[in-house]
Design a protein around this motif. Structure first.
Motif, PDB file in Angstrom:
ATOM      1  N   CYS A  33      31.979  12.026 -30.036  1.00  0.00           N
ATOM      2  CA  CYS A  33      32.004  13.422 -29.880  1.00  0.00           C
ATOM      3  C   CYS A  33      33.225  14.288 -30.480  1.00  0.00           C
ATOM      4  CB  CYS A  33      31.576  13.970 -28.594  1.00  0.00           C
ATOM      5  SG  CYS A  33      31.928  15.516 -27.956  1.00  0.00           S
ATOM      6  N   SER A  34      33.498  14.909 -31.178  1.00  0.00           N
ATOM      7  CA  SER A  34      34.672  15.404 -31.909  1.00  0.00           C
ATOM      8  C   SER A  34      35.158  16.586 -30.806  1.00  0.00           C
ATOM      9  CB  SER A  34      34.501  16.057 -33.197  1.00  0.00           C
ATOM     10  OG  SER A  34      34.193  14.957 -34.319  1.00  0.00           O
ATOM     11  N   ALA A  35      34.200  17.086 -30.037  1.00  0.00           N
ATOM     12  CA  ALA A  35      34.797  18.149 -29.262  1.00  0.00           C
ATOM     13  C   ALA A  35      35.491  17.824 -28.178  1.00  0.00           C
ATOM     14  CB  ALA A  35      33.676  18.965 -28.950  1.00  0.00           C
TER      15      ALA A  35
ATOM     16  N   CYS B  32      28.584  14.377 -25.078  1.00  0.00           N
ATOM     17  CA  CYS B  32      28.325  15.808 -25.629  1.00  0.00           C
ATOM     18  C   CYS B  32      28.916  16.725 -24.488  1.00  0.00           C
ATOM     19  CB  CYS B  32      27.060  15.923 -26.299  1.00  0.00           C
ATOM     20  SG  CYS B  32      26.448  17.600 -26.801  1.00  0.00           S
TER      21      CYS B  32
ATOM     22  N   PRO C  75      32.530  13.302 -36.643  1.00  0.00           N
ATOM     23  CA  PRO C  75      31.609  12.707 -35.645  1.00  0.00           C
ATOM     24  C   PRO C  75      31.145  13.922 -34.749  1.00  0.00           C
ATOM     25  CG  PRO C  75      33.929  11.517 -35.658  1.00  0.00           C
ATOM     26  CD  PRO C  75      33.936  12.786 -36.663  1.00  0.00           C
ATOM     27  N   CYS C  76      29.782  13.615 -34.599  1.00  0.00           N
ATOM     28  CA  CYS C  76      28.904  14.169 -33.540  1.00  0.00           C
ATOM     29  C   CYS C  76      27.797  13.658 -32.929  1.00  0.00           C
ATOM     30  CB  CYS C  76      28.648  15.563 -34.147  1.00  0.00           C
ATOM     31  SG  CYS C  76      27.410  16.400 -33.252  1.00  0.00           S
TER      32      CYS C  76
HETATM   33  S1  SF4 Z   1      29.838  18.743 -28.128  1.00  0.00           S
HETATM   34 FE1  SF4 Z   1      27.940  17.807 -28.877  1.00  0.00          FE
HETATM   35  S2  SF4 Z   1      27.452  18.973 -30.664  1.00  0.00           S
HETATM   36 FE2  SF4 Z   1      29.572  19.063 -30.255  1.00  0.00          FE
HETATM   37  S3  SF4 Z   1      30.783  17.347 -31.371  1.00  0.00           S
HETATM   38 FE3  SF4 Z   1      30.337  16.872 -29.404  1.00  0.00          FE
HETATM   39  S4  SF4 Z   1      28.313  15.632 -29.562  1.00  0.00           S
HETATM   40 FE4  SF4 Z   1      28.427  17.025 -31.241  1.00  0.00          FE
END
Ligand code: SF4
Ligand SMILES: Cc1cc2nc3c(=O)[nH]c(=O)nc-3n(C[C@H](O)[C@H](O)[C@H](O)COP(=O)(O)OP(=O)(O)OC[C@H]3O[C@@H](n4cnc5c(N)ncnc54)[C@H](O)[C@@H]3O)c2cc1C
Ligand code: FES
Ligand code: FES
Lengths: 338, 202
Positions: free
Chosen positions: A138-140, A157, A128-129
């Motif tokens: 948001c995977s991060a 994000c 996911p992103c």
């Molecule tokens: S930080 Fe932004 S670019 Fe990275 S996974 Fe999350 S939404 Fe996507």
């Protein structure tokens, strides 16, 4: 990579006509970001419009004593231009701190502004992103976020903008000239890149139908007191963990004007008026610099793997302001940090 | 033919054959085949678009018909049988694919060959002169500047570009300006020595 139709644009009018009529078309300039992302299936244009033959390759003086850089000027040609080396060395230095010579030989001024984040999840279509696929998550935020933002992020994000050149352009208060079928406009650099907010899919203020034609530098270049300090995982050819561009105007030991911008910490090159106000009229010494750093980082927020960046940024700011004040800018060749 | 666009109703400009030719002479020859059949390609097609491209590699001009997606790297290796140029990462991250286009060193993996229609390309195969090795090729041998050799063509083409740029003055400069070429065998010390020796020749 999906199949695509290849088209060429002959002039700016032709380019904006072609892009204006096709929501699934993309321009290609140096290709160093777009082709990479097309290979990864992150970008899927059905038409690629080659703009490399447009007459946007000049670097010219402007009537007010600044410089106008055509959108297709290659990064190396910009960094090595005598007027840039002499009057805007912070820009030359920042460019030389980014990517590799082969990539800088290909990369264009416009493309550099529009390069997309290097967040690994953005590149990985299996995850996911929100930036790649709005609404997917948001995977991060709860994942691997060592390279991610400590300032200006949102629940949607926390990606960073990867450009080095743009950090210097922020300090120089460049203006971005764009054209579209409905006319031309000029965007101040501070408004060009956006914060993610709820729409991280939009990196910049540019509309789909617009082309960047030039980047204009105002006369003030801070050639005497500047630096570009970039900290990364290896000495070269790596994206910034934290970088700092500085331009100072000194009156003896007193700071008349101080500007500094950070790279690698936010969705855009990060400047802060309050932090710069902490420099104005103060002595150019470590205590002043530390106060400015604290001001800039007052709302910094770390995640599981990138909290170290807050302290790193603080130290980098103090070091970079010291380098600039002493007139000993960071060398991009010998990597020694003095 | 099916439409690969997510939104078939979205407005888009479909260039006519005449417009495409006028726009620079790259002529799509046929959708889905390289036979040059007279069909006007449709961008709605799921089949690859084929284009005619002519470029000069090591002094020889090649006219080829390619899928638009073909990188210069793949053209060299797969079509022109010039396998000296290597594919490492295919993402601009290693430098193995470095060639010289119109006098500048670039990563051939991040190019569409069609963008370089009309260009002059030099690859590792084009450096020797009448059987005599290029000074950098000779210096790499003399300095033992490789182990497996996979990165070597890219290192040498990159070094040719570096010397032509004339910017490197010190070993630090060489190291920095060669940082776009990775060597998994770690032959860096000898690579720098080989380049420095050739660079310092009068
Ligand atoms: S930080 Fe932004 S670019 Fe990275 S996974 Fe999350 S939404 Fe996507
Ligand atoms: C391995 C690697 C390492 C790198 N390291 C760094 C680094 O350390 N620091 C750094 O700053 N950068 C780094 N880069 C990124 C590099 O600087 C960018 O890829 C480059 O600047 C993009 O420019 P381009 O002309 O190739 O863009 P393209 O790939 O051609 O285009 C990028 C985007 O901009 C759009 N576009 C291009 N020109 C225009 C225009 N005139 N008007 C409107 N839209 C336009 C395209 O449609 C596309 O969406 C690295 C890249 C790679 C591959
Ligand atoms: S194959 Fe092109 S840089 Fe690695
Ligand atoms: S010699 Fe083996 S990778 Fe360089």
């Amino acid at each position: 990579m999906i199949n695509f139709h290849y088209a060429r644009a002959n002039d700016v009018t032709d380019a904006v006509r072609q892009i204006g009529g096709d929501a699934n078309a993309k321009f290609v300039a140096g290709g160093t970001n777009l082709i990479d992302l097309m290979k990864m299936d992150v970008e899927r244009p059905t038409t690629v419009i080659d703009i490399t033959r447009l007459p946007l390759k000049q670097i010219e003086r402007t009537p007010d004593g600044g410089l106008r850089i055509g959108a297709l000027v290659r990064n190396t040609d910009l960094a090595y231009h005598p007027l840039v080396e002499e009057r805007y060395p912070v820009l030359a230095s920042a460019i030389m701190a980014g990517a590799s010579q082969q990539l800088r030989n290909m990369a264009s001024t416009g493309g550099n502004l529009l390069q997309r984040t290097r967040c690994a999840y953005f590149y990985d279509t299996a995850t996911p992103c929100n930036k790649r696929k709005p609404g997917s998550g948001c995977s991060a935020i709860d994942g691997q976020n060592r390279m991610h933002a400590i300032l200006g992020g949102s629940d949607a994000c926390i990606a960073t903008h990867p450009s080095d050149m743009c950090v210097a352009l922020a300090v120089l208060e460049a203006r971005v000239h764009v054209a579209s079928e409905s006319g031309d406009r000029v965007i101040p650099f501070a408004d060009f890149h956006r914060l993610p907010g709820k729409t991280p899919q939009r990196d910049t203020d540019l509309d789909g139908g617009e082309i960047i034609t030039a980047v204009e530098l105002p006369p003030k270049g801070f050639a005497a007191n500047y630096t570009y300090l970039k900290i990364r995982d290896r000495l070269s050819y790596a994206f910034a963990l934290v970088s700092v561009a500085v331009g100072l105007e000194l009156d003896g030991d007193t700071i008349k004007e101080g500007r500094f911008a950070l790279g690698g910490v936010a969705h855009k090159p990060w400047r802060d008026q309050q932090a710069e106000a902490a420099l104005r009229g103060r002595p150019a010494k470590a205590a002043t610099f530390a106060r400015a750093a604290d001001a800039l980082l007052r709302d910094a927020k770390g995640y599981a793997h990138n909290t170290f960046k807050i302290d790193l940024a603080r130290r980098c700011i103090v070091r970079a302001l010291t380098q600039a004040a002493r007139g000993t800018p960071q060398s991009q060749s010998s990597k020694k940090i003095v | 033919m099916t439409n690969i666009r997510a939104d078939a109703s979205s407005p888009f400009h479909e260039p006519t054959r005449r417009e495409t030719v006028a726009a620079g002479g790259v002529l799509p020859v046929a959708a889905g085949s390289s036979s040059g059949a007279a069909a006007v390609p449709s961008i709605r097609s799921t089949a690859p678009e084929m284009v005619s491209v002519s470029l000069t590699v090591n002094g020889r001009t090649h006219a080829v018909v390619l899928d638009t997606r073909t990188t210069l790297l793949d053209l060299l290796r797969e079509k022109l049988d010039l396998t000296g140029t290597k594919k490492g990462c295919d993402q601009g991250q290693c430098g193995a694919c470095t060639v010289i286009i119109d006098g500048r060193r670039v990563n051939s993996c991040l190019t569409f060959a069609v963008m370089y229609d009309g260009a002059q390309v030099t690859t590792i195969e084009g450096l020797a002169n009448n059987g005599a090795l290029h000074p950098l090729q000779q210096a790499f041998i003399e300095h033992d500047a490789f182990q497996c050799g996979y990165c070597t063509p890219g290192q040498i083409c990159s070094a040719v570009g570096l010397i032509a740029e004339g910017r490197a003055k010190t070993a630090d400069d060489i190291r920095e300006l060669m940082s776009g070429n990775l060597c998994r065998c770690g032959a860096y010390t000898n690579i720098i020595a080989a380049i420095e020796e050739v660079m310092r020749r009068p």
